[in-house]
Design an enzyme around this catalytic site. Structure first.
Site, PDB file in Angstrom:
ATOM      1  N   ASP A 224       0.812  -1.220   0.000  1.00 41.39           N
ATOM      2  CA  ASP A 224       0.000   0.000   0.000  1.00 41.39           C
ATOM      3  C   ASP A 224       0.844   1.268   0.000  1.00 41.39           C
ATOM      4  O   ASP A 224       2.017   1.276   0.376  1.00 41.39           O
ATOM      5  CB  ASP A 224      -0.977   0.012   1.178  1.00 41.39           C
ATOM      6  CG  ASP A 224      -0.291  -0.186   2.524  1.00 41.39           C
ATOM      7  OD1 ASP A 224       0.762  -0.846   2.575  1.00 41.39           O
ATOM      8  OD2 ASP A 224      -0.810   0.323   3.537  1.00 41.39           O
TER       9      ASP A 224
ATOM     10  N   GLU B 113      -0.637  -2.090   5.247  1.00 42.96           N
ATOM     11  CA  GLU B 113       0.316  -2.033   6.350  1.00 42.96           C
ATOM     12  C   GLU B 113       0.244  -0.696   7.062  1.00 42.96           C
ATOM     13  O   GLU B 113       0.380  -0.623   8.281  1.00 42.96           O
ATOM     14  CB  GLU B 113       1.735  -2.276   5.838  1.00 42.96           C
ATOM     15  CG  GLU B 113       2.772  -2.445   6.951  1.00 42.96           C
ATOM     16  CD  GLU B 113       3.229  -1.140   7.581  1.00 42.96           C
ATOM     17  OE1 GLU B 113       3.493  -1.130   8.800  1.00 42.96           O
ATOM     18  OE2 GLU B 113       3.318  -0.106   6.869  1.00 42.96           O
TER      19      GLU B 113
END
Length: 385
Positions: free
Chosen positions: A71, A128
């Site tokens: 991400d 994350e």
């Protein structure tokens, strides 16, 4: 084209099309398609947009899990190179594009040259940055659907020279928790404070008293921690004593027991101050990340793999602890493993801090990261063992 050239192309493609946490749809598809192209058994949509690629060779039932995050962050990129983010307000400012590319590179090479005996699980994790991606993959059966003996993760570290690695057994990174304190009073007219109760004075006393939690409640040797008040808001105005004050902040610590002490100590401080002033309070404490705790044996394996790649003189196997946090910590609570840091370089090229609009992952370290993963797999799943 060499694997490093391919990984550079993959990394820069991912960098141009960053996606926020839980929305890594194109990134996930790109990763899964590449893994299938390499010949791996691919499982999509694990814990949302997570991907697991499985490469099995030989007859051994030994296994290893390698994890990369995918991400991006809600930051508007200010770099000017041609592969900069094409999504306004979103960029890969933490190097997850590089982490993904390195793990793809390792999968490519190990699929073509499978000199190991066992199973490698390539874990591409979403979300994350918000701290929920690892937990989502775990809840979706990451360690129950598949038998993974140990799990490893790697993150770039700006300011550390290219060709350097750092890790340590035990706690490498801190837990992160947020707290919110609401002090409720009667408020009143600024000219007549004696007619009501004032939450600002109580709030200020709470902020000051919180500074004693670490210095007077925790061991300076064994319970290192940080408590930071980061916001103080009221509903008052220039001539009105407010009826409510909201105090929020962040805490970091390296053990679960210290985390528990901090949570209780903050409320004890708040309760005491509010009781003495005759006001009410509300207290919330939320843990986002646990401390990242490396197991001893797996740390030694990671150190040995790094030494194989860059030499023992370039690997710090007992580095200092970092108060930053990482949701790989949740995977390390499920199985043994190790998180290792790889130098992203110094100066303009690799030294720009993480989460900075001018940050960029240093493509010069792609080959080092790929070689580390390959070395780790071959050492751990050595067909000669």
């Amino acid at each position: 084209m060499s694997v490093v050239q391919k990984a550079t192309e993959w990394r820069r493609h991912i960098h141009q099309y960053p996606e926020l946490s839980t929305k890594e749809f194109k990134t996930s598809e790109f990763v899964a398609d590449k893994l299938e192209e390499f010949g791996l058994d691919v499982h999509r949509n694990i814990g949302g947009t997570g991907v697991v690629g499985i490469l099995k060779k030989g007859t051994s039932d030994r296994s290893i899990g390698l994890r990369a995050d995918m991400d991006a962050l809600a930051i508007h990129e200010q770099n000017r190179f041609d592969y900069k983010s094409r999504s306004d307000g979103v960029m890969h400012a933490c190097g997850h594009d590089g982490h993904t590319a390195m793990l793809l590179g390792a999968a490519h090479e190990l699929a073509q040259n499978p000199s190991f005996d066992g199973t490698v699980y390539f874990i591409f994790q979403p979300d994350e940055e918000r701290g929920t991606g690892a937990k989502a993959m775990i809840a979706d059966g990451l360690f129950t659907r598949w038998s993974i003996d140990a799990v490893y993760g790697m993150h770039n570290l700006p300011g550390v020279p290219v060709g350097k690695f750092a890790t340590r057994p035990g706690a490498l990174m801190a837990s992160e928790s947020a707290f919110k304190i609401v002090v409720r009073a009667t408020g009143g007219h600024a000219a007549m404070p004696h007619t009501g109760t004032d939450p600002i004075v109580v709030g200020a006393q709470i902020v000051t008293a919180l500074q004693t939690v670490v210095s007077r409640n925790l061991s300076a040797i064994d319970e290192t921690a940080v408590i930071s008040v980061t916001n103080f808001e009221t509903n008052g105005t220039v001539n009105v004593i407010p009826s409510e004050v909201t105090i929020s902040g962040d805490t970091r610590s390296f053990t679960d027991s210290t985390l528990g002490k901090i949570e209780k100590a903050i409320e004890r401080v708040v309760a005491g101050q509010c009781l003495s002033a005759g006001v009410e309070y509300e207290y919330q404490f939320h843990n986002s990340y646990l401390s990242t705790i490396n197991s001893f044996d797996e740390t030694q394996h990671a150190v040995a793999a790094a030494e194989n790649v860059v030499g023992a003189e370039n690997v710090d196997g007992n580095c200092r602890r970092y108060t930053i946090s990482e949701d790989f910590s949740f995977m390390l609570r499920e199985v043994n493993g190790c998180y290792i840091l790889i130098g992203n370089g110094e100066g303009e090229c690799g030294g720009t801090a993480l989460h900075n609009p001018h940050y960029d992952f240093n493509d010069e370290i792609l080959s080092t990261g790929i070689d580390f993963w390959i070395s780790l797999v071959k050492n751990q799943l050595n067909s000669g063992l």
